[in-house]
Design a protein around this motif. Structure first.
Motif, PDB file in Angstrom:
ATOM      1  N   LEU A  16       0.823  -1.208   0.000  1.00 47.66           N
ATOM      2  CA  LEU A  16       0.000   0.000   0.000  1.00 47.66           C
ATOM      3  C   LEU A  16       0.865   1.270   0.000  1.00 47.66           C
ATOM      4  CD1 LEU A  16      -2.823  -0.884   2.579  1.00 47.66           C
ATOM      5  CD2 LEU A  16      -2.890  -1.074   0.095  1.00 47.66           C
ATOM      6  N   LEU A  17       2.075   1.152   0.511  1.00 44.85           N
ATOM      7  CA  LEU A  17       2.938   2.332   0.642  1.00 44.85           C
ATOM      8  C   LEU A  17       3.878   2.570  -0.533  1.00 44.85           C
ATOM      9  CD1 LEU A  17       4.163   2.139   4.342  1.00 44.85           C
ATOM     10  CD2 LEU A  17       2.609   3.792   3.347  1.00 44.85           C
ATOM     11  N   LEU A  18       4.370   1.507  -1.130  1.00 52.56           N
ATOM     12  CA  LEU A  18       5.458   1.640  -2.096  1.00 52.56           C
ATOM     13  C   LEU A  18       5.100   2.498  -3.307  1.00 52.56           C
ATOM     14  CD1 LEU A  18       6.964  -1.957  -1.861  1.00 52.56           C
ATOM     15  CD2 LEU A  18       7.526   0.087  -0.549  1.00 52.56           C
ATOM     16  N   GLY A  19       3.926   2.281  -3.878  1.00 48.06           N
ATOM     17  CA  GLY A  19       3.509   3.084  -5.028  1.00 48.06           C
ATOM     18  C   GLY A  19       3.322   4.543  -4.654  1.00 48.06           C
ATOM     19  N   LEU A  20       2.796   4.765  -3.459  1.00 52.45           N
ATOM     20  CA  LEU A  20       2.583   6.116  -2.940  1.00 52.45           C
ATOM     21  C   LEU A  20       3.921   6.872  -2.860  1.00 52.45           C
ATOM     22  CD1 LEU A  20       0.051   7.595  -1.737  1.00 52.45           C
ATOM     23  CD2 LEU A  20       0.786   6.773   0.489  1.00 52.45           C
ATOM     24  N   ILE A  21       4.940   6.222  -2.342  1.00 56.77           N
ATOM     25  CA  ILE A  21       6.275   6.828  -2.194  1.00 56.77           C
ATOM     26  C   ILE A  21       6.890   7.105  -3.566  1.00 56.77           C
ATOM     27  CG2 ILE A  21       8.644   6.421  -1.399  1.00 56.77           C
ATOM     28  CD1 ILE A  21       6.742   6.972   0.895  1.00 56.77           C
ATOM     29  N   GLU A  22       6.814   6.117  -4.448  1.00 52.73           N
ATOM     30  CA  GLU A  22       7.426   6.288  -5.771  1.00 52.73           C
ATOM     31  C   GLU A  22       6.823   7.490  -6.497  1.00 52.73           C
ATOM     32  OE1 GLU A  22       8.573   3.871  -9.845  1.00 52.73           O
ATOM     33  OE2 GLU A  22       7.505   2.813  -8.256  1.00 52.73           O
ATOM     34  N   GLU A  23       5.499   7.588  -6.503  1.00 55.23           N
ATOM     35  CA  GLU A  23       4.845   8.712  -7.170  1.00 55.23           C
ATOM     36  C   GLU A  23       5.265  10.043  -6.553  1.00 55.23           C
ATOM     37  OE1 GLU A  23       3.050   8.712 -10.042  1.00 55.23           O
ATOM     38  OE2 GLU A  23       3.781   6.649 -10.034  1.00 55.23           O
ATOM     39  N   ARG A  24       5.354  10.089  -5.226  1.00 57.65           N
ATOM     40  CA  ARG A  24       5.679  11.350  -4.547  1.00 57.65           C
ATOM     41  C   ARG A  24       7.108  11.804  -4.855  1.00 57.65           C
ATOM     42  NH1 ARG A  24       6.486  15.624  -3.624  1.00 57.65           N
ATOM     43  NH2 ARG A  24       6.088  16.892  -1.780  1.00 57.65           N
ATOM     44  N   LEU A  25       8.052  10.865  -4.900  1.00 58.35           N
ATOM     45  CA  LEU A  25       9.448  11.232  -5.161  1.00 58.35           C
ATOM     46  C   LEU A  25       9.676  11.678  -6.610  1.00 58.35           C
ATOM     47  CD1 LEU A  25      11.466   8.587  -3.111  1.00 58.35           C
ATOM     48  CD2 LEU A  25      11.042  10.984  -2.552  1.00 58.35           C
ATOM     49  N   LYS A  26       8.737  11.366  -7.487  1.00 58.84           N
ATOM     50  CA  LYS A  26       8.841  11.789  -8.891  1.00 58.84           C
ATOM     51  C   LYS A  26       8.348  13.216  -9.093  1.00 58.84           C
ATOM     52  CE  LYS A  26       8.347   7.250 -11.074  1.00 58.84           C
ATOM     53  NZ  LYS A  26       7.440   6.401 -11.870  1.00 58.84           N
ATOM     54  N   GLU A  27       7.680  13.782  -8.095  1.00 59.05           N
ATOM     55  CA  GLU A  27       7.131  15.128  -8.250  1.00 59.05           C
ATOM     56  C   GLU A  27       8.249  16.170  -8.332  1.00 59.05           C
ATOM     57  OE1 GLU A  27       3.862  16.023  -5.603  1.00 59.05           O
ATOM     58  OE2 GLU A  27       3.031  14.016  -5.882  1.00 59.05           O
ATOM     59  N   LYS A  28       7.938  17.260  -9.032  1.00 63.56           N
ATOM     60  CA  LYS A  28       8.926  18.296  -9.327  1.00 63.56           C
ATOM     61  C   LYS A  28       9.595  18.878  -8.077  1.00 63.56           C
ATOM     62  CE  LYS A  28       9.933  21.840 -12.586  1.00 63.56           C
ATOM     63  NZ  LYS A  28      11.269  21.337 -12.823  1.00 63.56           N
ATOM     64  N   ASP A  29       8.819  19.104  -7.012  1.00 67.70           N
ATOM     65  CA  ASP A  29       9.398  19.744  -5.821  1.00 67.70           C
ATOM     66  C   ASP A  29      10.432  18.871  -5.107  1.00 67.70           C
ATOM     67  OD1 ASP A  29       7.616  17.901  -4.714  1.00 67.70           O
ATOM     68  OD2 ASP A  29       6.967  19.265  -3.123  1.00 67.70           O
ATOM     69  N   ALA A  30      10.514  17.589  -5.478  1.00 65.92           N
ATOM     70  CA  ALA A  30      11.474  16.689  -4.837  1.00 65.92           C
ATOM     71  C   ALA A  30      12.771  16.546  -5.640  1.00 65.92           C
ATOM     72  CB  ALA A  30      10.841  15.310  -4.620  1.00 65.92           C
ATOM     73  N   GLU A  31      12.898  17.315  -6.729  1.00 62.78           N
ATOM     74  CA  GLU A  31      14.083  17.194  -7.583  1.00 62.78           C
ATOM     75  C   GLU A  31      15.379  17.573  -6.872  1.00 62.78           C
ATOM     76  OE1 GLU A  31      13.403  19.472 -11.126  1.00 62.78           O
ATOM     77  OE2 GLU A  31      12.116  17.929 -12.000  1.00 62.78           O
ATOM     78  N   ASN A  32      15.311  18.546  -5.959  1.00 60.37           N
ATOM     79  CA  ASN A  32      16.524  19.011  -5.289  1.00 60.37           C
ATOM     80  C   ASN A  32      16.727  18.402  -3.904  1.00 60.37           C
ATOM     81  OD1 ASN A  32      17.294  20.699  -7.413  1.00 60.37           O
ATOM     82  ND2 ASN A  32      15.806  22.219  -6.735  1.00 60.37           N
ATOM     83  N   GLY A  33      15.907  17.431  -3.576  1.00 54.93           N
ATOM     84  CA  GLY A  33      16.033  16.773  -2.289  1.00 54.93           C
ATOM     85  C   GLY A  33      14.691  16.636  -1.613  1.00 54.93           C
ATOM     86  N   TRP A  34      14.691  15.979  -0.456  1.00 58.70           N
ATOM     87  CA  TRP A  34      13.461  15.694   0.264  1.00 58.70           C
ATOM     88  C   TRP A  34      13.817  15.167   1.640  1.00 58.70           C
ATOM     89  CZ3 TRP A  34      14.869  10.814   0.958  1.00 58.70           C
ATOM     90  CH2 TRP A  34      15.601  10.198  -0.066  1.00 58.70           C
ATOM     91  N   ILE A  35      12.826  15.192   2.503  1.00 55.52           N
ATOM     92  CA  ILE A  35      12.956  14.580   3.823  1.00 55.52           C
ATOM     93  C   ILE A  35      11.822  13.571   3.936  1.00 55.52           C
ATOM     94  CG2 ILE A  35      12.909  14.912   6.317  1.00 55.52           C
ATOM     95  CD1 ILE A  35      13.770  17.837   5.799  1.00 55.52           C
ATOM     96  N   LEU A  36      12.168  12.303   4.057  1.00 54.76           N
ATOM     97  CA  LEU A  36      11.168  11.251   4.235  1.00 54.76           C
ATOM     98  C   LEU A  36      10.945  11.039   5.730  1.00 54.76           C
ATOM     99  CD1 LEU A  36      11.799   8.267   1.793  1.00 54.76           C
ATOM    100  CD2 LEU A  36       9.744   9.659   2.004  1.00 54.76           C
TER     101      LEU A  36
END
Length: 190
Positions: free
Chosen positions: A67-87
């Motif tokens: 249930l989580l894996l697809g959710l994470i993959e889609e979110r990390l592909k979003e434009k605002d995550a191009e320069n980094g992110w905090i999970l």
């Protein structure tokens, strides 16, 4: 490879991951990605994922990986995550950590480090009971909190070892004033 800063916040429920991730997110100008918030939003919208997740969350159990894996993959592909992110709240087990490493490799992104916020259980229980009263969260009652801590120790503790063995784990004492913890985290990640 991306030069963005990928950070993974680990620690038991109530350790301050979300609060500290929000602070650093503003400071570093990268998104704070909370699986808990994404799941609560799916529950509020009564999506299929949300309905399935709610059954697990109400019992204090971890939401299954699929249930989580697809959710994470889609979110990390979003434009605002191009320069980094905090999970925040992911990965919660070694299989998820391995999935995340493969996903980041596939997306040409990587996590530079995992940060563990260390807080004693009695402090966590007090924090979460208080949060439950303030926010009306029904999953913040003592029985569910104790179960969540038990599940955390059983399932998530090995994730700390996974990142420690790769020399990618930093531990920070989260049982201090908010500003002190934030100051320490900034020093660790910059």
């Amino acid at each position: 490879m991306s030069t963005g800063k990928g950070l993974i916040f680990l620690g038991p429920p109530g350790s301050g991951k979300g609060t500290q991730a929000q602070e650093l997110s503003k400071e570093l100008n990268i998104p704070h990605i909370s699986t808990g918030e994404m799941l609560r939003a799916a529950i509020a919208k009564q999506t299929s994922l949300g309905q399935k997740a709610q059954v697990y969350m109400d019992k204090g159990e971890l939401v299954p990986d699929e249930l989580l894996l697809g959710l994470i993959e889609e979110r990390l592909k979003e434009k605002d995550a191009e320069n980094g992110w905090i999970l925040d709240g992911f990965p919660r087990n070694v299989a998820q950590a391995e999935f995340l490493d493969k996903l980041l490799h596939k997306l040409a992104k990587f996590s530079e480090q995992a940060i563990n916020l260390d807080v004693p259980d009695p402090v966590i229980i007090d924090r979460l009971l208080l949060r439950g009263q303030k926010e009306g969260r029904k999953d913040d009652n003592e029985e569910t909190i104790r179960r969540r801590l038990e599940v955390y120790r059983e399932k998530t503790q090995p994730v700390l070892d996974y990142y420690r063995q790769q020399d990618r784990l930093s531990s920070v004492d989260g049982n201090r004033e908010l500003q002190e913890v934030t100051k320490t985290l900034k020093a660790v990640v910059t």
